[in-house]
Write a protein that holds these residues in place. Structure first.
Motif, PDB file in Angstrom:
ATOM      1  N   TRP A  65       0.706  -1.030  -0.064  1.00 56.63           N
ATOM      2  CA  TRP A  65      -0.017   0.070  -0.500  1.00 56.63           C
ATOM      3  C   TRP A  65       1.046   0.761   0.350  1.00 56.63           C
ATOM      4  O   TRP A  65       0.461   2.308  -0.640  1.00 56.63           O
ATOM      5  CB  TRP A  65      -0.634   0.125   1.502  1.00 56.63           C
ATOM      6  CG  TRP A  65      -1.927  -1.482   1.245  1.00 56.63           C
ATOM      7  CD1 TRP A  65      -1.717  -2.006   1.490  1.00 56.63           C
ATOM      8  CD2 TRP A  65      -3.331  -0.885   0.588  1.00 56.63           C
ATOM      9  NE1 TRP A  65      -3.366  -3.172   1.240  1.00 56.63           N
ATOM     10  CE2 TRP A  65      -3.712  -2.613   0.606  1.00 56.63           C
ATOM     11  CE3 TRP A  65      -4.020   0.268  -0.429  1.00 56.63           C
ATOM     12  CZ2 TRP A  65      -5.375  -2.491   0.051  1.00 56.63           C
ATOM     13  CZ3 TRP A  65      -5.203  -0.242  -1.053  1.00 56.63           C
ATOM     14  CH2 TRP A  65      -5.746  -1.772  -0.483  1.00 56.63           C
TER      15      TRP A  65
ATOM     16  N   PHE B 212      -9.261   2.487   5.718  1.00 56.41           N
ATOM     17  CA  PHE B 212      -7.951   2.941   5.445  1.00 56.41           C
ATOM     18  C   PHE B 212      -8.268   4.738   6.492  1.00 56.41           C
ATOM     19  O   PHE B 212      -9.471   5.579   6.682  1.00 56.41           O
ATOM     20  CB  PHE B 212      -8.284   3.722   4.243  1.00 56.41           C
ATOM     21  CG  PHE B 212      -7.880   2.356   3.499  1.00 56.41           C
ATOM     22  CD1 PHE B 212      -6.336   2.051   3.182  1.00 56.41           C
ATOM     23  CD2 PHE B 212      -9.564   1.178   3.154  1.00 56.41           C
ATOM     24  CE1 PHE B 212      -6.683   0.422   2.719  1.00 56.41           C
ATOM     25  CE2 PHE B 212      -9.299  -0.086   2.266  1.00 56.41           C
ATOM     26  CZ  PHE B 212      -8.233  -0.651   1.788  1.00 56.41           C
TER      27      PHE B 212
ATOM     28  N   ASN C 184      -4.451   6.412   2.936  1.00 52.81           N
ATOM     29  CA  ASN C 184      -4.698   5.479   1.939  1.00 52.81           C
ATOM     30  C   ASN C 184      -4.290   4.354   3.096  1.00 52.81           C
ATOM     31  O   ASN C 184      -3.476   3.367   1.758  1.00 52.81           O
ATOM     32  CB  ASN C 184      -4.833   5.535   0.714  1.00 52.81           C
ATOM     33  CG  ASN C 184      -5.441   4.962  -0.091  1.00 52.81           C
ATOM     34  OD1 ASN C 184      -6.344   4.231   0.069  1.00 52.81           O
ATOM     35  ND2 ASN C 184      -5.127   3.811  -1.321  1.00 52.81           N
TER      36      ASN C 184
END
Lengths: 94, 486
Positions: free
Chosen positions: B145, B445, B449
């Motif tokens: 991520w 999230f 993010n």
């Protein structure tokens, strides 16, 4: 409880670790910090508490004493750093 | 949708309908590994030859329609602390570089029997000592991520590989949170079963009263499939439990009406990241709408859990790691002239910093004069922590907490300060000390993010309760379907 450099040397010996001067300094500080944190446990009243050894209830597991094949010797020796005559070879002990 | 993006359930359906072959899935997964693993670095070893052989066996079984299970032909990644005969198994430790075990772990035998395909060995903190995978002797793994951040640990490679679609599912192991915390940081579904549910035979031991193997998957339903196949008593592990294994997937529910969900007050404290708190609140609202009953509970000894853990776990680890002595396997210093020096030098060269730290800490708390004050005291407080949970489960069916107080942190951010790193597992440690089953599932999230996970806990061997509650959540939300863009 603060740990001294001498304590660290002794623990390292018990742990069979050869550590550098630099590591002695580092571990003296870090182990002292961790143990200081852990000392919080002394405040808990545990007078009537039995120590917990297993995470869940366990009972002794029994089995028949029968001979079963063990690991293949050659496969085991293949992973060893040094072997001689079907045995692990080590430096002189006595 | 590419095959590598799919779930076990979807692929199993396509396989049994003869729309695809196991080789097609494997090709797709390896294509993905080749495309992104140079950035994520989840794999320590890709076992292509073995995988294609296993895929061919699976194909044969599917063709003949013999011994076909939900896992037949499914590519699965393995944390590198599970022994697979003849295949390098390193525990991400320099000490074991190149070690090929002479036997196979029970879980891997079970997966082989089910027809699964092993894609390779996944990165971890050395000997599973860590919460970030930075302690790997070889290289750190990056969070898919945000590549500048950690995937969590110690099963960081297992979490990152599932998150980045580099395997369909993986196995991790959990001692203080090593499945649940990385699952949370990488947005995957990670399950640490009840202590004793899964055999530990062939798992390189860290802390024997805590270690447990568990599945990391894209969905709760996939997780139920995996656990059914790896669970069960094993004559080679006398701590494995001979307790009936439900057919988790078949029995899974989506209805949580009347389910009593407990919120332990001590887990909703200051110091938790704001967005994590908000995500928990939102998750509670989801459960309320689904008809669950929310109950406040207390776990009064929570504050002592990390301290208990950092006595008990290093103590057991120092004993378990005594076996790495340069004699039967692993690294040996060849210059040493006597036995003691050979031990000391081999261990000095083979162990990383965190490993040595934990061995020394464990040796200290077990040493003469300190055993009562530290080790025995910790075992007593551990009993109190377990009693808290026993009391709570008289009032509720499930406990819901954050998995980790924060989302993923930057690589290097906490590596200099072991104590701060240890505290990133505060919510997973207490239930593990009590032996409870616990799952982390994605639930949101943060502003950057980065994934947020929540932890669901049940009483010992209450895995089905967790599957039901977690499955209901995944039916109502789509957090678990989001994938990182890499």
């Amino acid at each position: 409880m603060a740990i001294t450099k001498k304590d660290v040397e002794y623990i390292a010996h018990l742990s069979r670790l050869e550590i550098t001067e630099e590591e002695k300094v580092m571990y003296t500080e870090q182990l002292s910090n961790i143990l200081e944190h852990v000392n919080k446990l002394q405040a808990v009243n545990t007078d009537k508490v039995e120590p917990m050894i297993y995470a869940i209830e366990m009972k002794n597991v029994m089995r028949e004493d029968v001979v079963k094949p063990s690991l293949d010797k050659q496969k085991v020796f293949a992973a060893a750093p040094s072997i001689e005559n079907n045995g692990f070879k080590v430096p002189k002990i006595i | 949708m590419e095959l590598y993006q799919q779930t076990i359930e979807e692929l199993h359906k396509a396989l049994t309908e003869k729309k695809i072959k196991p080789k097609d899935i494997l090709d797709s997964v390896y294509q993905r590994v080749d495309a992104v693993d140079h950035k994520v670095k989840a794999y320590l070893l890709v076992t292509k030859e073995l995988a294609y052989t296993m895929a061919a066996t699976a194909e044969d079984r599917l063709m003949k329609n013999e011994n076909v299970t939900e896992l037949t032909g499914i590519p699965i990644g393995l944390k590198d602390n599970m022994c697979l005969e003849g295949v390098p198994t390193t525990c991400a430790a320099k000490m074991l570089a190149g070690y090929r075990p002479p036997y196979t772990a029970t879980v891997l035998k079970k997966l082989t029997a089910a027809g699964a395909v092993f894609t390779g060995k996944l990165n971890m903190d050395e000997y599973a000592f860590g919460s970030s995978t930075e302690n790997s002797s070889f290289f750190p793994t990056h969070n898919p991520w945000d590549l500048e951040r950690v995937p969590g640990g110690s099963s960081g490679g297992s979490a990152a590989a599932v998150s980045a679609d580099m395997c369909i599912a993986s196995l991790g192991s959990d001692t203080g949170g090593s499945i649940k915390q990385p699952a949370s940081l990488c947005s995957v579904t990670g399950f640490k079963p009840t202590y004793g549910r899964v055999s530990r035979y062939g798992l390189i031991a860290f802390a024997s009263s805590l270690d447990q193997i568990g599945p990391m998957t894209k969905t709760v339903r996939d997780n139920a499939i995996m656990l059914k196949h790896i669970a069960g008593a094993d004559e080679n592990d006398s701590t494995s439990a001979a307790i009936n294994i439900p057919n988790y997937l078949k029995d899974i529910k989506t209805d949580v009406k009347g389910l009593r969900i407990g919120l332990p007050e001590e887990y909703f404290i200051d110091g938790i990241q704001k967005e994590v708190k908000e995500a928990m609140q939102a998750a509670i609202e989801v459960y309320k709408k689904l008809g669950a009953q929310i109950v406040k509970v207390n776990l009064l000894h929570t504050d002592y859990a990390v301290d208990v853990y950092y006595v008990v776990a290093p103590a057991e680890a120092s004993s378990n790691l005594a076996r790495f002595d340069g004699v039967q396997y692993g690294l040996r210093d060849t210059a040493a002239q006597n036995m003691i020096d050979m031990y000391k030098r081999s261990r000095q060269q083979g162990f990383g910093k965190e490993t040595k730290r934990r061995i020394m800490l464990g040796t200290y708390v077990l040493s003469s004069g300190y055993y009562e004050a530290y080790y025995k005291k910790a075992q007593k407080v551990r009993a109190l922590i377990k009693q808290d949970f026993d009391e709570a489960f008289k009032k509720v069916d499930i406990l819901l907490t954050p998995t980790s107080p924060t989302t993923s942190f930057k690589i290097g951010e906490k590596s200099g300060d072991p104590l701060t790193m240890y505290l990133s597992d505060i919510f997973t440690i207490a239930p593990n000390l009590a032996g409870l089953p616990g799952m982390s599932i994605p639930c949101g999230f943060d502003e950057k993010n980065l994934p947020i996970g929540m932890q669901l806990l049940a009483k010992p061997f209450g895995e089905q309760d967790i599957f039901n509650a977690a499955n209901a959540f995944q039916y109502a939300t789509d957090w678990h379907t989001r994938r990182p863009k890499i």
